[in-house]
Design an enzyme around this catalytic site. Structure first.
Site, PDB file in Angstrom:
ATOM      1  CG  HIS A 103     -26.634  62.624 -17.055  1.00  0.00           C
ATOM      2  ND1 HIS A 103     -27.886  62.455 -16.524  1.00  0.00           N
ATOM      3  CD2 HIS A 103     -26.832  63.008 -18.350  1.00  0.00           C
ATOM      4  CE1 HIS A 103     -28.803  62.719 -17.426  1.00  0.00           C
ATOM      5  NE2 HIS A 103     -28.193  63.046 -18.559  1.00  0.00           N
ATOM      6  CB  CYS A 116     -27.339  62.645 -21.902  1.00  0.00           C
ATOM      7  SG  CYS A 116     -26.764  64.361 -21.969  1.00  0.00           S
TER       8      CYS A 116
END
Length: 414
Positions: A103, A116
């Site tokens: 992301h 992440c």
């Protein structure tokens, strides 16, 4: 599979670069995303060609990004974290249902995320536009590069066996044919055209397969035991691979019958050998092949692994330029470090770990597999662009479940 697209990026980012070659978009195969935690970089490949690179930021100490073989499970242009105070995650591409994703976010020159893979502003949107659900993402420590691979045990696309010809159980009208009668109706199976755009379209629409080749787990072993005990008249309960009370009672009953109550572990090699002989079966095969499509299980089957005491290693292979009519396909592979802990090696019966990359190659692993002809035929008639194979000693991990491809986690720390 990734969407086909013309390489016309205007990133305007010092953080990333695009390399384009003379290959036209129509010639492109499935794309692959590689993330290196050591260099904090992301690289997108089309076959051997690097399409785009970018810097990234992976998990900081205490919140490490797992290494392994993943695929994009979900895409959202805007998403908020369910774990970290509703933190914004623009252009989110989910890799696990436990919270790992690609992301947009702040990207310093060091690991800084909570696990992440953060992408720079602008590049996150570009990558989002390139991908589709199911695209593979391989996360490693040191960088890896896909390479062409050719090995006799690799799957080769074939056309489904035509079901044409007279139907043996169809009633023909009339039962007696005379020259004076009009043309008769004959029941025939429909045969797909062997050539032409219509046939090609049907084959190209087949979703890619996700194939996992691994060692048989206790679940498969228990299912075999349940089947054999039931055949011999012991009530082992449902054939579900679970060591429930009925199955345990049946095992104890068989061991009393054969006077092997004190042979050590519950499913000892002696017990399995004697039970197989009693049931008139060969010794169970050491390997298992599992097939998924569109995030759902399709089938699984037992396969042989020669020299099972040696590790197979962890390898990822993907098919491109699949031509079913010519029986041709290009395979590319990467091998991934996956040092198994001693308890895991003992449980799997591995006495020679696959730690030497020069010896335990993807070719070497494939050469040791014995895949039954009917299993091979089923896979090869379904093989399509973007189909992939993961070879791993460690089996199905906890991240593989409903709504996922096969997820192989090779390292959770570092």
């Amino acid at each position: 599979m990734f969407q086909r697209f013309a390489l016309a990026f205007s990133l305007g980012l010092m953080a990333s670069s695009v390399l384009s070659g003379p290959t036209s978009a129509s010639d492109r195969g499935p794309l692959q995303i590689y993330v290196s935690k050591a260099t904090q970089t992301l690289t997108v490949y089309d076959g051997d060609e690097v399409l785009v690179t970018s810097k990234v930021s992976t998990g900081k100490p205490g919140h490490s990004t797992p290494s392994g073989i993943f695929s994009i499970l979900e895409k959202r242009k805007y998403h908020e974290s369910n774990i970290y105070s509703n933190a914004p995650m623009p252009f989110m591409q989910r890799l696990t249902w436990s919270g790992i994703a690609l992301h947009e976010g702040k990207v310093p020159n060091y690991p800084a995320s909570h696990g992440c893979v953060r992408l720079p502003n602008g590049f996150a949107k570009t990558l989002f536009s390139m991908t589709e659900r199911g695209a593979h993402v391989i996360i490693t420590d040191d960088p890896v590069t896909p390479r062409p691979i050719s090995q006799a045990n690799l799957f080769t696309p074939r056309q489904p066996i035509p079901a044409g010809g007279l139907l043996s159980d169809a009633e023909l009208r009339p039962t007696k044919i005379e020259a004076s009668l009009k043309p008769v109706e004959v029941a025939m199976n429909e045969v797909l055209p062997k050539t032409g755009a219509a046939a090609q379209l049907v084959l190209e629409d087949e979703p890619p397969l996700r194939i996992l080749i691994t060692r048989r787990s206790q679940r498969e072993e228990v299912r075999d035991v349940q089947e054999m005990l039931t055949e011999l008249g012991f009530d082992a309960g449902a054939t579900d691979g679970v060591l429930g009370s009925q199955t345990l009672a049946a095992i104890r009953g068989y061991k009393r019958w054969k006077s092997i109550e004190k042979d050590g572990e519950l499913l000892s090699p002696r017990f399995i050998t004697e039970l197989s002989a009693s049931a008139g079966r060969d010794k169970p095969l050491a390997g298992q092949i599992l097939v998924r499509q569109k995030f759902k299980p399709v089938f699984e089957a037992a396969i042989g692994i020669r020299e099972p005491e040696k590790g197979l290693g962890t390898h990822f292979l993907e098919a491109s330029h699949v031509d079913r009519f010519k029986g041709k396909v290009d395979w590319r592979s990467v091998s991934i470090d996956n040092h198994l802990p001693a308890p895991t090696l003992k449980r799997l019966g591995i006495t020679e770990p696959a730690d030497d990359a020069a010896l335990f190659t993807a070719e070497a692993a494939l050469a040791r597999l014995d895949i039954p002809d009917d299993v091979r035929a089923k896979i090869e008639t379904m093989l399509s662009e973007g189909s992939s194979i993961t070879i791993s000693d460690s089996g199905i991990g906890p991240e593989t479940g409903d709504g996922t491809d096969f997820i192989t986690v090779t390292r959770t720390k570092g």
